[in-house]
Write a protein that holds these residues in place. Structure first.
Motif: not given
Length: 330
Positions: A42-44, A110-115, A121-131, A141-146
């Motif tokens: 996936f992309n944005t 199944l899906g995958q997304i990278e920075p 997407i990573f910034q809006s979800y405040s993802l500071t650690t991966i994976p 409803k829309k998905v706004t975060g984990l």
């Protein structure tokens, strides 16, 4: 009255069914992407439209990762390989293909997304650690975060962990695919190993009374004992001391040793033993007196050098010579 009922039915078709039609079109698009690669990249734009958007009647097992070496995530690379293996198993499992009734009742992708392809997407979800492995289920409803998903944070994650996670969230058990070659190779290696062992036993029994065989075995055991292999395995000492701008293979403490020190001592003492054997076995093999003298004096010279080297190492380690004379006159 009949005209009013007709207008109401037409309005219902306009405002209710378009959402279902839109969701079905997303399933068709996701299925088209999944046929090319079971793990959809996936992309944005695709993520926002097919995963995060409202009105989903399907689930997506989403991997948030970063495989580029610039991010320094070794766990991401390992997890990507496990995810690809699970995706291959997914595509080869006929019990849950795109034409099965189970898939039509509850579609899962199944899906995958990278920075590099979805940094916002990573910034809006405040993802500071991966994976992260997340389950984005059906919803209006829309998905706004984990917080809107059920996610698994585990390192390392194996393909079996992914299969268990999918089964716990969507109720689909995917058996991991193992190629026929992968099954044959261990069996072939086992057969080859057994054949080699049988061959070795036959040769060993044939040469059971061969003196040279036992001589080599004795030298090998002696070398291992003198090198302090057991000490190295238990204490795990360094190979040498690299401090002070020079390499020192001899430990200054009499109660410890370096790995290099053990091998040096073992080599010297094994050489001394071999030279003593040569003095008794090789010297008589000389055809002439000059040859016998040459072998004798050569062995004595090398033996003297080995003994002096041992003495110097002993002096450096214990601060006293290994060989000294103490004459007493009565």
């Amino acid at each position: 009255m009949r005209a009013i009922n007709t207008l109401l039915c037409f309005a219902l078709l306009l405002f209710v069914f378009p959402s279902n039609i839109q969701a079905d079109s997303k399933i068709v698009e996701l299925e088209r992407l999944a046929r090319k690669d079971p793990v959809i990249k996936f992309n944005t734009e695709l993520y926002k439209r097919l995963v995060a958007d409202a009105g989903r009647n399907y689930s997506v097992i989403m991997l948030f990762t970063a495989n580029d070496p610039r991010y320094g995530c070794s766990a991401c690379k390992d997890l990507a390989e496990e995810m690809e293996w699970f995706g291959e198993s997914w595509s080869k499992y006929h019990g849950y293909d795109y034409n099965s009734q189970q898939f039509k009742d509850h579609p899962v992708f199944l899906g995958q997304i990278e920075p590099d392809h979805g940094m916002d997407i990573f910034q809006s979800y405040s993802l500071t650690t991966i994976p992260h492995l997340a389950h984005v289920g059906p919803g209006v409803k829309k998905v706004t975060g984990l917080k809107d998903t059920a996610f698994l944070r585990m390192q390392p994650i194996k393909a079996s962990d992914i299969a268990n996670f999918v089964n716990s969230k969507v109720g689909v058990q995917i058996p991991l695919y193992v190629s026929p070659i992968s099954r044959i190779i261990p069996m072939a290696l086992a057969v080859i190993t057994i054949a080699l062992v049988v061959r070795f036993v036959r040769v060993f029994l044939h040469r059971f009374y061969e003196p040279m065989l036992w001589f080599v075995v004795a030298i090998g055991v002696y070398y291992i004992c003198m090198a302090g292999i057991s000490y190295n395995l238990i204490r795990k000492p360094p190979t040498a001391d690299y401090s002070g701008g020079r390499v020192n293979y001899i430990s200054p403490s009499p109660r410890s040793q370096y790995v290099g020190e053990g091998f040096i001592i073992a080599t010297l003492f094994t050489a001394i033993g071999m030279l003593l054997v040569a003095l008794t076995e090789a010297v008589p093999m000389g055809k002439t007196v000059m040859q016998k003298k040459g072998i004798f004096y050569g062995c004595c010279a090398v033996l003297f050098l080995c003994l002096m080297t041992v003495n110097n190492i002993y002096r450096q380690k214990y601060h006293s010579p290994a060989f000294h004379a103490n004459f007493r006159f009565f």
